[in-house]
Design a protein around this motif. Structure first.
Motif, PDB file in Angstrom:
ATOM      1  N   PHE A   1       0.614  -1.135   0.158  1.00  0.00           N
ATOM      2  CA  PHE A   1       0.183   0.154  -0.056  1.00  0.00           C
ATOM      3  C   PHE A   1       0.832   1.491   0.088  1.00  0.00           C
ATOM      4  N   THR A   2       0.435   2.145  -0.669  1.00  0.00           N
ATOM      5  CA  THR A   2       1.174   3.626  -0.715  1.00  0.00           C
ATOM      6  C   THR A   2       0.031   4.734  -0.298  1.00  0.00           C
ATOM      7  N   LYS A   3       0.692   5.620   0.127  1.00  0.00           N
ATOM      8  CA  LYS A   3      -0.200   7.000   0.545  1.00  0.00           C
ATOM      9  C   LYS A   3       0.279   8.092  -0.270  1.00  0.00           C
ATOM     10  N   GLU A   4      -0.739   8.379  -1.171  1.00  0.00           N
ATOM     11  CA  GLU A   4      -0.741   9.693  -2.027  1.00  0.00           C
ATOM     12  C   GLU A   4      -1.551  10.903  -1.205  1.00  0.00           C
ATOM     13  N   GLY A   5      -0.635  11.723  -0.605  1.00  0.00           N
ATOM     14  CA  GLY A   5      -1.675  12.798   0.251  1.00  0.00           C
ATOM     15  C   GLY A   5      -2.133  12.100   1.416  1.00  0.00           C
ATOM     16  N   ASN A  10      -3.811   0.815  -3.167  1.00  0.00           N
ATOM     17  CA  ASN A  10      -3.330  -0.457  -3.241  1.00  0.00           C
ATOM     18  C   ASN A  10      -1.940  -0.569  -4.251  1.00  0.00           C
ATOM     19  N   ALA A  11      -0.903  -1.021  -4.134  1.00  0.00           N
ATOM     20  CA  ALA A  11      -0.001  -0.547  -5.405  1.00  0.00           C
ATOM     21  C   ALA A  11      -0.073  -1.419  -6.402  1.00  0.00           C
ATOM     22  N   GLU A  15      -6.800   1.334  -8.545  1.00  0.00           N
ATOM     23  CA  GLU A  15      -8.166   1.834  -8.550  1.00  0.00           C
ATOM     24  C   GLU A  15      -9.236   0.904  -7.503  1.00  0.00           C
ATOM     25  N   LEU A  16      -8.421  -0.065  -6.886  1.00  0.00           N
ATOM     26  CA  LEU A  16      -9.355  -1.039  -5.765  1.00  0.00           C
ATOM     27  C   LEU A  16      -9.931   0.152  -4.681  1.00  0.00           C
ATOM     28  N   PRO A  17     -10.968   0.416  -4.479  1.00  0.00           N
ATOM     29  CA  PRO A  17     -11.315   1.270  -3.328  1.00  0.00           C
ATOM     30  C   PRO A  17     -11.044   0.677  -2.032  1.00  0.00           C
ATOM     31  N   LEU A  18     -10.313   1.517  -1.286  1.00  0.00           N
ATOM     32  CA  LEU A  18      -9.912   0.860   0.154  1.00  0.00           C
ATOM     33  C   LEU A  18     -10.640   1.617   1.314  1.00  0.00           C
ATOM     34  N   THR A  56       4.657 -10.178   8.794  1.00  0.00           N
ATOM     35  CA  THR A  56       5.767  -9.319   8.467  1.00  0.00           C
ATOM     36  C   THR A  56       5.233  -7.955   7.790  1.00  0.00           C
ATOM     37  N   VAL A  57       5.469  -6.998   8.683  1.00  0.00           N
ATOM     38  CA  VAL A  57       5.078  -5.529   8.169  1.00  0.00           C
ATOM     39  C   VAL A  57       6.380  -4.741   7.867  1.00  0.00           C
ATOM     40  N   THR A  58       6.352  -4.105   6.690  1.00  0.00           N
ATOM     41  CA  THR A  58       7.610  -3.192   6.279  1.00  0.00           C
ATOM     42  C   THR A  58       6.955  -1.899   6.223  1.00  0.00           C
ATOM     43  N   GLY A  59       7.523  -0.676   6.901  1.00  0.00           N
ATOM     44  CA  GLY A  59       7.236   0.646   6.441  1.00  0.00           C
ATOM     45  C   GLY A  59       8.097   1.432   5.934  1.00  0.00           C
ATOM     46  N   THR A  60       7.842   2.149   4.826  1.00  0.00           N
ATOM     47  CA  THR A  60       8.942   2.877   4.266  1.00  0.00           C
ATOM     48  C   THR A  60       8.609   4.554   4.394  1.00  0.00           C
ATOM     49  N   ASP A  61       9.657   5.285   4.862  1.00  0.00           N
ATOM     50  CA  ASP A  61       9.255   6.722   4.987  1.00  0.00           C
ATOM     51  C   ASP A  61       9.507   7.506   3.902  1.00  0.00           C
ATOM     52  N   ALA A  62       9.050   8.738   3.979  1.00  0.00           N
ATOM     53  CA  ALA A  62       9.243   9.570   2.438  1.00  0.00           C
ATOM     54  C   ALA A  62      10.601   9.676   2.139  1.00  0.00           C
TER      55      ALA A  62
END
Length: 278
Positions: A1-5, A10-11, A15-18, A56-62
């Motif tokens: 998953f990526t965050k835009e604004g 979903n990467a 177009e899948l509504p989350l 397993t959870v991976t977080g990526t910062d800006a």
């Protein structure tokens, strides 16, 4: 998953509504995760469910920096889990909040579509199309004068009780047969229309083979007084029997809908709709 604004996507299927609140909860639990105990010395990681990890959870910062959390077994059924930061040796115990927040598959995180509000006042016609044919109900509206005294007991200049115009709804089948006032089948159909809803999403852009398994062969069409139309495709029950597959015409999403929302709709017949109220 990526965050835009402020919006999660979903990467693989942008177009899948989350369900944004669910992704926000994962983000919150990941970013605020703290340990309860640190086990500097420990046994083989497999005994903690950390080799391989249960989750397993991976977080990526800006800036592109990453952190991967390994989550393992629950500790003595206490809602506490073993965890590690990938690349480090210490085993921790942590709250189960992050584990719970990520215990979903992709469709569980999808946002179900919203159906319009339907009631006897705003519905103009209802039709159900199955393999055997179509059953259509149409509403006519007429205004009928009924006497009703105001709470103040006021009367007009002639001393007569004040009257109001009340809308009375009359329903007919497409062949002209009238549906009697108070017909129990019609009452049940209208009640189900007002409660019509999707409970969850089960597929996005299914293949033709998957579509065949859903059995979406019944069409419910509802035309509203404002000219809008709802076309809903209804399918077979799922493995639980409590829900059936459903899809808005033209939508990429396949939903589950409680069977209780469509029981009366699917069971209505001309004979039942023309029966006098008991």
């Amino acid at each position: 998953f990526t965050k835009e604004g402020d919006t999660w996507l979903n990467a693989d299927e942008p177009e899948l509504p989350l369900a944004q609140q669910m992704l926000d909860e994962i983000e919150t639990q990941f970013c605020t995760l703290t340990f309860q105990r640190a086990l500097e010395e420990h046994d083989e990681l497999s005994g903690y469910g950390l080799d391989p990890a249960v989750r397993t959870v991976t977080g990526t910062d800006a800036a592109g920096g990453t952190c991967t959390i390994l989550l393992g077994n629950e500790v003595n059924y206490e809602g506490v889990y073993y965890a590690m930061v990938e690349g480090r040796d210490t085993v921790y115990t942590v709250s189960g909040d992050l584990f719970s927040a990520i215990s979903y598959d992709l469709m569980d995180l999808a946002e179900a579509e919203t159906l319009p509000e339907l009631n006897e006042k705003n519905v103009k016609s209802i039709s159900l199309t199955i393999a055997e044919g179509e059953l259509a109900l149409n509403k006519l509206t007429e205004k009928k004068r009924e006497l009703q005294e105001q709470e103040t007991g006021e009367t007009d200049e002639n001393g007569e009780a004040v009257t109001v115009l009340v809308e009375i709804y009359h329903w007919f089948l497409s062949n002209g047969a009238e549906i009697p006032d108070g017909n129990e089948t019609l009452t049940g159909v209208l009640e189900e229309l007002s409660a019509l809803r999707f409970s969850s999403v089960c597929a996005f852009r299914p293949t033709e083979e998957e579509l065949a398994d859903f059995g979406l062969e019944t069409t419910l069409t509802v035309e509203c007084m404002d000219g809008t139309r709802l076309v809903l495709l209804l399918g077979v029950p799922d493995e639980t029997g409590a829900s059936c597959y459903a899809r808005l015409d033209g939508s990429d999403l396949i939903h589950l809908m409680p069977v209780s929302c469509v029981d009366d709709l699917l069971a209505m017949t001309e004979e039942a709709l023309t029966a006098q109220a008991g």
